[in-house]
Design an enzyme around this catalytic site. Structure first.
Site, PDB file in Angstrom:
ATOM      1  N   GLY A  91      46.345  48.948  10.996  1.00  0.00           N
ATOM      2  CA  GLY A  91      45.672  48.196  12.259  1.00  0.00           C
ATOM      3  C   GLY A  91      45.618  49.350  13.179  1.00  0.00           C
ATOM      4  O   GLY A  91      44.679  49.221  13.867  1.00  0.00           O
ATOM      5  N   SER A 163      47.781  43.782  23.750  1.00  0.00           N
ATOM      6  CA  SER A 163      47.877  44.495  22.660  1.00  0.00           C
ATOM      7  C   SER A 163      47.573  45.879  22.872  1.00  0.00           C
ATOM      8  O   SER A 163      46.462  46.200  23.319  1.00  0.00           O
ATOM      9  CB  SER A 163      46.776  44.044  21.547  1.00  0.00           C
ATOM     10  N   ASP A 310      57.014  43.999  17.000  1.00  0.00           N
ATOM     11  CA  ASP A 310      57.364  44.831  15.607  1.00  0.00           C
ATOM     12  C   ASP A 310      58.782  44.399  15.318  1.00  0.00           C
ATOM     13  O   ASP A 310      59.112  44.588  14.038  1.00  0.00           O
ATOM     14  CB  ASP A 310      56.977  46.152  15.539  1.00  0.00           C
ATOM     15  N   ARG A 341      53.907  37.039   9.874  1.00  0.00           N
ATOM     16  CA  ARG A 341      55.210  37.202  10.095  1.00  0.00           C
ATOM     17  C   ARG A 341      56.083  36.125  10.371  1.00  0.00           C
ATOM     18  O   ARG A 341      57.504  35.953   9.929  1.00  0.00           O
ATOM     19  CB  ARG A 341      55.550  38.329  10.923  1.00  0.00           C
TER      20      ARG A 341
HETATM   21  C1  S3P Z   1      50.674  49.336  18.129  1.00  0.00           C
HETATM   22  C2  S3P Z   1      50.551  48.085  18.608  1.00  0.00           C
HETATM   23  C3  S3P Z   1      51.111  46.837  18.134  1.00  0.00           C
HETATM   24  C4  S3P Z   1      52.132  47.028  17.142  1.00  0.00           C
HETATM   25  C5  S3P Z   1      51.677  47.917  16.115  1.00  0.00           C
HETATM   26  C6  S3P Z   1      51.443  49.203  16.674  1.00  0.00           C
HETATM   27  C7  S3P Z   1      50.139  50.505  18.378  1.00  0.00           C
HETATM   28  O1  S3P Z   1      50.019  45.816  17.819  1.00  0.00           O
HETATM   29  O2  S3P Z   1      52.464  45.591  16.543  1.00  0.00           O
HETATM   30  O3  S3P Z   1      52.672  48.091  15.015  1.00  0.00           O
HETATM   31  O4  S3P Z   1      50.364  51.511  18.015  1.00  0.00           O
HETATM   32  O5  S3P Z   1      49.417  50.413  19.415  1.00  0.00           O
HETATM   33  P1  S3P Z   1      49.105  45.071  18.692  1.00  0.00           P
HETATM   34  O6  S3P Z   1      48.434  46.154  19.213  1.00  0.00           O
HETATM   35  O7  S3P Z   1      48.271  44.458  17.754  1.00  0.00           O
HETATM   36  O8  S3P Z   1      49.924  44.354  19.242  1.00  0.00           O
END
Ligand code: S3P
Length: 423
Positions: A91, A163, A310, A341
């Site tokens: 993601g 986020s 996380d 989750r």
């Molecule tokens: C992350 C942000 C978080 C986290 C992901 C890594 C990042 O996600 O859960 O594992 O590196 O910016 P979200 O932005 O969807 O909260």
């Protein structure tokens, strides 16, 4: 992978590099002028997806065991790849790279695995379009994404969710905008993008939940040392707290205050955790020592959630071993991670004999029941697999982790590390 109840976890270990920081190091290094040397890099599958995407766009990247050298091509030096970019299960790669791609002078499409195709992309499409981007998603909100060349302008964007991936996508597009770009978060999320962009010479202002980036003429390459990932360390903090007769030290862990909520919560639950040898650099790091502790229930909600998002699966395991009730609220984002989750943890904790209930935005766990081993499902999700491995060490009897190989998304040597400390 078979695990049995363990009689004391002991030793000192170093968990792999921070996943969020490793991704950003490659991305910003690619856009910089000059060579960026990275040490402590996480060679997990997600970060390898990021490397693969930038190599496909003409960025020379050399990799060693934990070292990476990115030969930056500059803000305007990416080349049109042959065919779509593939982001695998990541993601972070998908969302952050979209902000960069929105400003490139070539069309591109972006695709990932089955889990990525289910994750919400509308949240990045809306603000990027507001900046002038030409970006389309399947059904308007899912991968594959297709992005066409466009000129971007700065915006001020109140984000609907806390986020860091969304914030970073907008700030990275802001590197190419014709004016300043500001995001306003509902609660502070991890700030690695802001810290690292500054290290690369960009002008980034942050004040609580408000962050502004000014489009730079260039980014300047720098050397980066990636701290060990607190999200990986969290599995050992929980294991050390719940398995009788344990004492574990995890070295050089990133304790950025936007990421350290798990330490705060475990301590509130009664865990004995010492933070020593603290060093402050671009990212603060310290050694963490945990000892077996009598845990009790707690509430995890509000602004704490982005600081430990996380780590919630691992904390749910701690809650199942704690006396009394733990309530997790305001955590609806957990439903759109690599798996749902909330459902995954409630199902698997229940399989181990725990008393827990899924709620609309989290779960309630009434801890203290004796837990037993079982064959636990991973849901294709690295953090579910590792959480259930930790549970297995504290539960009676034998357990099996199905699909154990998914841990290599963020922690390729996880099971070896467990063995090394006596698991
Ligand atoms: C992350 C942000 C978080 C986290 C992901 C890594 C990042 O996600 O859960 O594992 O590196 O910016 P979200 O932005 O969807 O909260």
């Amino acid at each position: 992978m078979k695990l049995t109840a363990s009689a004391g976890l002991r030793g000192t270990l170093t968990v792999p590099g921070d996943k969020s920081i490793s991704h950003r190091a490659v991305m910003f290094g690619a856009l910089a002028d000059g060579d960026t040397h990275i040490t402590g890099f996480l060679m997990g599958e997600d970060c390898l997806s990021t490397i693969g995407c930038f190599r496909k766009m003409g960025v020379p990247i050399e990799t060693g065991e934990q070292e990476v050298v990115v030969h930056g091509v500059g803000l305007h030096g990416l080349r049109e790849p042959e065919g779509p970019l593939y982001t695998g299960n990541s993601g972070t790669t998908t969302r952050l790279i979209s902000g960069i791609l929105a400003a490139q002078p070539f069309p591109i499409s972006l695709t990932g695995d089955a889990s990525i195709e289910k994750r919400p992309m509308g949240r990045i499409i809306t603000p990027l379009r507001e900046m002038g981007a030409r970006i389309e998603g399947r059904e308007g909100k899912f991968c594959p994404l297709s992005i066409s060349p466009a000129a971007l302008h700065g915006i001020t964007y109140p984000m609907p969710v806390a986020s860091a991936q969304l914030k970073s996508a907008i700030l990275l597009a802001g590197l190419y905008a014709d004016g300043p770009t500001t995001v306003i978060e509902p609660a502070p999320s991890r700030d690695h993008t802001e810290r690292m962009l500054r290290a690369f010479g960009a002008q980034v202002e942050s004040d609580g939940c408000r962050v502004t980036v000014h489009a730079p003429l260039a980014l300047r390459a720098t050397d980066l040392a990636v701290p060990a990932d607190i999200s990986s360390a969290a599995f050992f903090l929980v294991a050390g707290a719940i398995v009788p007769g344990s004492e574990l030290t995890i070295q050089n862990v990133g304790i950025n205050p936007t990421r350290d909520g798990a330490i705060e919560v475990l301590r509130a639950m009664g865990a004995e955790i010492a933070v020593t040898n603290r060093r402050d650099g671009a990212e603060p790091v310290a050694d963490l020592t945990v000892r077996t502790s009598a845990l009790h229930g707690t509430e995890i909600s509000g602004d704490l959630i982005p600081r430990l998002i996380d780590e919630l699966p691992a904390l749910a395991v701690a809650a199942a071993f704690a006396e009394g009730e733990t309530v997790i609220r305001d955590a609806q984002e957990l439903k759109v991670k690599e798996s749902n989750r909330i459902t995954a943890m409630v199902n698997e904790l229940t399989r181990a004999g725990a008393d827990c209930t899924e709620t609309a935005d989290g779960m309630t766990i009434r801890g203290g029941r004796p837990l037993h081993g079982a064959a636990f499902e991973s849901y294709g999700d690295h953090r579910i697999a590792m959480s259930m491995a930790v549970l297995a060490l504290g539960a009676s009897g034998e357990s099996e982790i199905l699909e154990p190989e998914v841990v290599s998304i963020s922690y390729p040597g996880f099971f070896d590390a467990l063995r090394q400390i006596g698991g």
